[in-house]
Design a protein around this motif. Structure first.
Motif, PDB file in Angstrom:
ATOM      1  N   TYR A 108       0.858  -1.182   0.000  1.00  0.00           N
ATOM      2  CA  TYR A 108       0.000   0.000   0.000  1.00  0.00           C
ATOM      3  C   TYR A 108       0.897   1.235   0.000  1.00  0.00           C
ATOM      4  O   TYR A 108       1.881   1.299   0.740  1.00  0.00           O
ATOM      5  CB  TYR A 108      -0.862   0.051   1.248  1.00  0.00           C
ATOM      6  CG  TYR A 108      -1.967  -0.970   1.323  1.00  0.00           C
ATOM      7  CD1 TYR A 108      -3.293  -0.614   1.103  1.00  0.00           C
ATOM      8  CD2 TYR A 108      -1.689  -2.290   1.663  1.00  0.00           C
ATOM      9  CE1 TYR A 108      -4.320  -1.544   1.197  1.00  0.00           C
ATOM     10  CE2 TYR A 108      -2.709  -3.228   1.768  1.00  0.00           C
ATOM     11  CZ  TYR A 108      -4.019  -2.853   1.532  1.00  0.00           C
ATOM     12  OH  TYR A 108      -5.022  -3.784   1.631  1.00  0.00           O
ATOM     13  N   GLY A 109       0.516   2.232  -0.782  1.00  0.00           N
ATOM     14  CA  GLY A 109       1.220   3.501  -0.695  1.00  0.00           C
ATOM     15  C   GLY A 109       0.833   4.239   0.570  1.00  0.00           C
ATOM     16  O   GLY A 109       1.650   4.431   1.479  1.00  0.00           O
ATOM     17  N   ILE A 110      -0.447   4.662   0.642  1.00  0.00           N
ATOM     18  CA  ILE A 110      -1.002   5.316   1.833  1.00  0.00           C
ATOM     19  C   ILE A 110      -2.272   4.573   2.221  1.00  0.00           C
ATOM     20  O   ILE A 110      -3.155   4.351   1.386  1.00  0.00           O
ATOM     21  CB  ILE A 110      -1.315   6.798   1.563  1.00  0.00           C
ATOM     22  CG1 ILE A 110      -0.039   7.555   1.153  1.00  0.00           C
ATOM     23  CG2 ILE A 110      -1.947   7.444   2.791  1.00  0.00           C
ATOM     24  CD1 ILE A 110      -0.295   8.969   0.680  1.00  0.00           C
ATOM     25  N   TRP A 111      -2.371   4.224   3.487  1.00  0.00           N
ATOM     26  CA  TRP A 111      -3.518   3.463   3.965  1.00  0.00           C
ATOM     27  C   TRP A 111      -4.051   4.124   5.229  1.00  0.00           C
ATOM     28  O   TRP A 111      -3.359   4.197   6.250  1.00  0.00           O
ATOM     29  CB  TRP A 111      -3.090   2.018   4.263  1.00  0.00           C
ATOM     30  CG  TRP A 111      -4.212   1.098   4.666  1.00  0.00           C
ATOM     31  CD1 TRP A 111      -5.556   1.317   4.560  1.00  0.00           C
ATOM     32  CD2 TRP A 111      -4.069  -0.196   5.259  1.00  0.00           C
ATOM     33  NE1 TRP A 111      -6.266   0.242   5.033  1.00  0.00           N
ATOM     34  CE2 TRP A 111      -5.377  -0.709   5.465  1.00  0.00           C
ATOM     35  CE3 TRP A 111      -2.972  -0.974   5.617  1.00  0.00           C
ATOM     36  CZ2 TRP A 111      -5.609  -1.951   6.034  1.00  0.00           C
ATOM     37  CZ3 TRP A 111      -3.195  -2.227   6.184  1.00  0.00           C
ATOM     38  CH2 TRP A 111      -4.501  -2.706   6.386  1.00  0.00           C
ATOM     39  N   ALA A 112      -5.305   4.614   5.155  1.00  0.00           N
ATOM     40  CA  ALA A 112      -5.982   5.185   6.321  1.00  0.00           C
ATOM     41  C   ALA A 112      -7.013   4.185   6.818  1.00  0.00           C
ATOM     42  O   ALA A 112      -8.051   3.986   6.179  1.00  0.00           O
ATOM     43  CB  ALA A 112      -6.636   6.509   5.961  1.00  0.00           C
ATOM     44  N   ASP A 113      -6.725   3.554   7.938  1.00  0.00           N
ATOM     45  CA  ASP A 113      -7.562   2.499   8.487  1.00  0.00           C
ATOM     46  C   ASP A 113      -8.070   2.932   9.862  1.00  0.00           C
ATOM     47  O   ASP A 113      -7.265   3.240  10.754  1.00  0.00           O
ATOM     48  CB  ASP A 113      -6.742   1.211   8.584  1.00  0.00           C
ATOM     49  CG  ASP A 113      -7.578   0.008   8.968  1.00  0.00           C
ATOM     50  OD1 ASP A 113      -8.810   0.088   8.857  1.00  0.00           O
ATOM     51  OD2 ASP A 113      -6.991  -1.018   9.358  1.00  0.00           O
ATOM     52  N   LYS A 114      -9.403   2.994  10.003  1.00  0.00           N
ATOM     53  CA  LYS A 114     -10.006   3.476  11.252  1.00  0.00           C
ATOM     54  C   LYS A 114      -9.455   4.857  11.614  1.00  0.00           C
ATOM     55  O   LYS A 114      -9.238   5.162  12.792  1.00  0.00           O
ATOM     56  CB  LYS A 114      -9.776   2.481  12.379  1.00  0.00           C
ATOM     57  CG  LYS A 114     -10.414   1.111  12.152  1.00  0.00           C
ATOM     58  CD  LYS A 114     -10.175   0.168  13.321  1.00  0.00           C
ATOM     59  CE  LYS A 114     -10.888  -1.170  13.125  1.00  0.00           C
ATOM     60  NZ  LYS A 114     -10.379  -1.909  11.952  1.00  0.00           N
TER      61      LYS A 114
END
Length: 565
Positions: free
Chosen positions: A167-173
């Motif tokens: 993943y390049g950028i991952w916004a999780d929760k």
């Protein structure tokens, strides 16, 4: 008076005693700048020695370590091209771990000593008001990972992955973050947002093998991004998102609307306007539109909670859904050419629509109905796909006059769908099966269809064969059945109908199999004209009888003529 005098003297004494104690005045230290390697040999040593608000300045060089920041400070590299943090496998594989609010990291190259999916470049863990700005982040399983973090700023970074499972950028929760002006390349997923209320603007997302920008959440703003050369350009799976001025090109599926059968109509409500372009075309994404016609030269059509919309004369390709109707009624999809889609024409929670005279090529599902009722699917040509027409939990629809041919794996699939009328269709050359019945599809009526050169004409799911408690399907209308090219029966009275039933399986048979193919062009669109159908068929049968009688008379004439020679 004496009492008042005493109290006055006592108050003076107390004040004098209080004034005699030393007063403690809090003096706040000025922020310091700690320099690596001048003051400390490693970055972690400098971070540990820093106080709240200090700056750790790192001179050019390669620093083989992982860094955990657990207080408010700024970590600044001299030059991202020459100031490198190469993380060993510490901190669960993270190179730079941010565990405190109000932290800034800028000016570094961040990379692991060796790639694995578990390696993270910069990990923001349960923090807010942090900034990751102007870094080069290379070869991680996740370049920047926000988990349980909000109101952070990820801006101006270059993130280049190893393609495989990254993943390049991952916004999780992680809601309400700003992901701005980053360059994200050569990952598996470019930017993936699984949280609400984020702003994704001005990013360049190029050559990520699977997906460019993925939004699987609600109330996000996606604006001004350039997305090029992905399998899927922009993936949208959520509601109340705003898409503006995004440019998507050279992707197999430029606009990918991902959705689930458990969704309601409101889950599809998004604000996607014509400022977005997909391979130079716009997406029509209308919500609550009525009495209108879709313009031509568009990439994809999505109609949500609309009525009386006309979609015609479009040429569509390279999206997951070509034309999608959600909660839409009394609309017409006519004379469109759709190819290379997952679902060429899709109706979800929609009723009383007409899908007619469309050409579908090389798509997984030619026409797909999910939880949709009383629609008419007529006169469509569907070839070279997985399934021609598929009904999933959809009742009381009409399928007539469709030609499903030339390499489809399956012709007509009914899953948990009941009381549909399927007549006047030609299903041929299916490599798996012409009709697929499963999940207790029952009481569907089939007649005047042509089934020609299919590997299997009718196949039922094995559990449905074992469980015979639900009503069967019907394969004739009481006088007319279907044409089956593998029917081996005879027609002794030359009425065009076989003498014996066509056996599908124990509880399903066509009692009036036809001896010749039906000319489906003469079959009316609506079942209210069944009498006309029967009349036309009788005319056809009579013509066959007359032709055969004429041939018999001619043969007798020839025999008589030969006898007198």
């Amino acid at each position: 008076m004496k009492k008042s005098h005493f109290l006055f003297v006592l108050l003076v004494v107390v004040l004098l005693v209080w004034a005699g104690f030393p007063q403690v005045v809090e003096v706040k230290a000025e922020p310091r700048t700690l320099v690596v390697p001048d003051d400390f040999s490693t970055i972690q040593e400098a971070v540990d020695a820093a106080s709240e608000g200090d700056t750790v300045f790192v001179k050019s060089g390669t620093y083989t370590e992982s860094v955990c920041i657990d207080q408010t400070l700024s970590l600044v590299g001299e030059d991202p091209a020459t100031t490198k943090i190469v993380g060993e496998y510490q901190l669960n594989g993270t190179v730079v771990l941010i565990r405190h609010n109000n932290v800034s990291v800028t000016g570094f190259t961040v990379q692991p000593s060796a790639y694995s999916f578990s390696r993270k470049g910069v990990h923001l863990l349960h923090v807010s008001h942090c900034s990751v700005v102007g870094n080069v982040i290379l070869d991680n399983g996740v370049g920047v990972w926000l988990y349980g973090s909000s109101e952070n700023n990820i801006t101006g970074n270059t993130i280049n992955g190893p393609v495989e499972r990254s993943y390049g950028i991952w916004a999780d929760k992680s809601p309400s973050n700003w992901i701005l002006d980053n360059i994200v390349t050569n990952n598996y997923y470019g930017i993936s947002i699984n949280s609400d209320g984020n702003t994704v603007c001005g990013n360049t997302v190029v050559s990520n093998s699977r997906k460019g920008v993925t939004i699987r959440s609600n109330n996000n703003i996606v604006s001004g991004n350039v997305v090029t050369n992905q399998e899927s350009g922009i993936v949208l799976a959520g509601s109340n998102n705003v898409l503006r001025d995004n440019k998507v090109s050279e992707s197999e599926l430029s606009f990918d609307l991902a959705w689930g059968l458990q969704w309601s109509v409101s889950d599809f409500v998004n604000d996607v306007d014509s400022s977005n372009t997909f391979d130079g075309k716009t997406v029509v994404y209308w919500v609550n539109e009525h009495n209108n016609k879709v313009p031509e030269d568009v990439q994809t059509v999505v109609l949500v909670n609309c009525t009386n919309i006309t979609v015609e004369n479009l040429v569509l390709s390279n999206s997951r859904e070509g034309i999608m109707l959600v909660g839409t009624t009394k609309s017409t999809v006519r004379n469109n050419s759709v190819q290379s889609m997952d679902d060429a024409i899709l109706l979800f929670l929609s009723s009383n629509n007409t899908i007619t005279d469309n050409t579908v090529h090389d798509s997984s599902d030619g026409v797909l109905l999910c939880s949709s009722f009383q629609n008419t699917i007529t006169g469509n040509s569907i070839a070279d796909g997985n399934t021609g027409i598929k009904l999933d939990t959809s009742d009381e629809n009409i399928l007539s006059g469709n030609v499903i041919s030339d390499g489809n794996r399956g012709g007509i699939s009914l899953e948990g769908s009941n009381n549909n009328k399927i007549f006047g269709n030609t299903v041929s050359d299916c490599t798996r099966r012409a009709v697929w019945l499963w999940n207790h599809a029952s009481q569907n009526l089939f007649y005047l269809n042509n089934f020609v050169n299919n590997t299997v004409n009718v196949e039922k799911y094995i559990a449905d064969i074992i469980d015979c408690t639900f009503p069967p399907n019907v394969w004739d209308n009481g006088t007319l059945g279907n044409y089956w090219n593998d029917y081996n029966g005879t027609d002794t009275n030359s009425n065009g109908i076989g003498d014996t039933p066509y056996i599908i399986e124990e509880n399903n048979q066509d009692n009036y199999p036809l001896m010749e193919q039906v000319d489906i062009s003469t079959i009316p669109e609506f079942p209210s004209l069944i009498l006309l159908v029967s009349g036309l068929f009788v005319v056809g049968v009579l013509s066959i009888i007359c032709r055969r009688a004429f041939k018999s008379v001619e043969m007798k004439k020839q025999k008589v003529s030969s006898a007198f020679r």
